[in-house]
Design a protein around this motif. Structure first.
Motif, short mmCIF file in Angstrom:
data_model
loop_
_atom_site.label_atom_id
_atom_site.label_comp_id
_atom_site.label_asym_id
_atom_site.label_seq_id
_atom_site.Cartn_x
_atom_site.Cartn_y
_atom_site.Cartn_z
N LYS A 283 32.80 38.85 40.41
CA LYS A 283 33.89 39.25 39.61
C LYS A 283 34.73 40.60 40.45
O LYS A 283 35.88 41.02 39.93
N SER A 284 33.98 40.93 41.53
CA SER A 284 34.72 41.92 42.35
C SER A 284 36.06 41.36 42.85
O SER A 284 36.19 40.30 43.46
N THR A 285 36.95 42.30 43.12
CA THR A 285 38.27 42.01 43.70
C THR A 285 38.25 42.44 45.18
O THR A 285 39.26 42.30 45.88
N GLN B 227 36.07 32.28 41.31
CA GLN B 227 36.01 32.87 40.29
C GLN B 227 34.40 33.45 39.87
O GLN B 227 34.36 34.16 38.96
N SER C 137 39.99 37.55 50.29
CA SER C 137 38.52 37.67 49.34
C SER C 137 37.25 37.74 50.22
O SER C 137 36.15 38.18 49.78
#
Length: 274
Positions: free
Chosen positions: A41-43, A38, A71
């Motif tokens: 913040k990048s996806t 978490q 990820s």
């Protein structure tokens, strides 16, 4: 490269000790890995640098964790010990991950490459907190972060664990162990305060399965125990066995099989780049 590595770490984690380390040391609770996911913040798939990657215990946990499945773009592991690098190479089998020799203040990573730096069970060995902070800032992207994570036996939750810790800590010989908190000096260095926000902290209490073999192996994997002469090491092991036989505060999982709860805490500290 190894001139910047503590002498006890060089010897205690040297070639010939690393297979025991990899077998004996615990992995990390799944909640802590979810928490670290978490932080960025990048996806998009992330560029990750893992410094002090050791034998790959954390690397393997991260690569296998469901929250991290899509990820990780590239994971660059950095480790000063040849022996640890060898075990990492033999145990991490993932095309996204590679390992090179390096240290906290000399990673070899290019400027502004990393979304996230992770340091698992290692940063207490850092010899220069300011230089390390400057290196972290250099290789991180603008919104990047550092996640430090440690496991530690929880001496408050069982008498036998407190007695075990007392027995092995007698051999620390002034080494900068995590429990001493010397690493916290990082957060007041000029290099840190100019580049990072104040640290955020979280911890988890839990237990893992233990047996006499697991507990004695884990004790012998400590750097300051592994460097002891064989007779002293044997004395430590025998004393631990006496502590376990006494079993103060021991919570059995299966008494017939000789398994019981080993109380632990995991600590995560997050430093976000300004």
């Amino acid at each position: 490269m190894t001139t910047n590595v503590h002498a006890i770490a060089q010897t205690g984690f040297g070639t010939g000790t690393n297979e025991l380390y990899d077998r004996a040391r615990p992995s990390y609770p799944t909640e802590s890995l979810s928490y670290i996911r978490q932080i960025p913040k990048s996806t998009a798939p992330l560029n990750i640098v893992e410094i002090g990657a050791g034998t790959g215990i954390f690397t393997r946990a991260l690569l296998a964790h469901s929250d991290w499945a899509t990820s990780i773009g590239t994971l660059r592991a950095v480790e000063p010990s040849d022996g640890m690098c060898d075990v990492w190479t033999n145990t991490v089998n993932d095309s996204r991950a590679t390992i090179v020799k390096g240290t906290f203040d000399n990673t070899g990573v290019e400027d502004g490459w990393a979304d996230l730096i992770i340091i698992a069970q290692a940063f207490h060995w850092c010899p220069d907190y300011g230089k390390a902070s400057a290196e972290f800032s250099r290789i991180l992207k603008k919104d990047g972060a550092v996640a430090f994570i440690w496991n530690l036996e929880d001496r408050e939750r069982a008498g036998w664990v407190a007695q075990l810790r007392d027995r092995i800590e007698a051999h620390e010989k002034g080494t900068p162990q995590f429990r001493l908190g010397l690493w916290r000096q990082t957060f007041s260095t000029p290099e840190y305060t100019s580049s990072f926000h104040p640290q955020e902290e979280k911890k988890w209490a839990y237990h893992i399965l233990a047996s006499e073999q697991i507990v004695t192996d884990r004790a012998q994997s400590k750097s300051y125990i592994s460097v002891l002469p064989s007779d002293e090491k044997a004395n430590v092991v025998e004393d631990i066995k006496v502590i376990l036989q006494r079993g103060d505060g021991m919570v059995w999982i299966n008494k017939e099989e000789g398994t019981y709860q080993y109380p632990y805490k995991t600590y995560v500290v997050v430093s976000r780049k300004k």
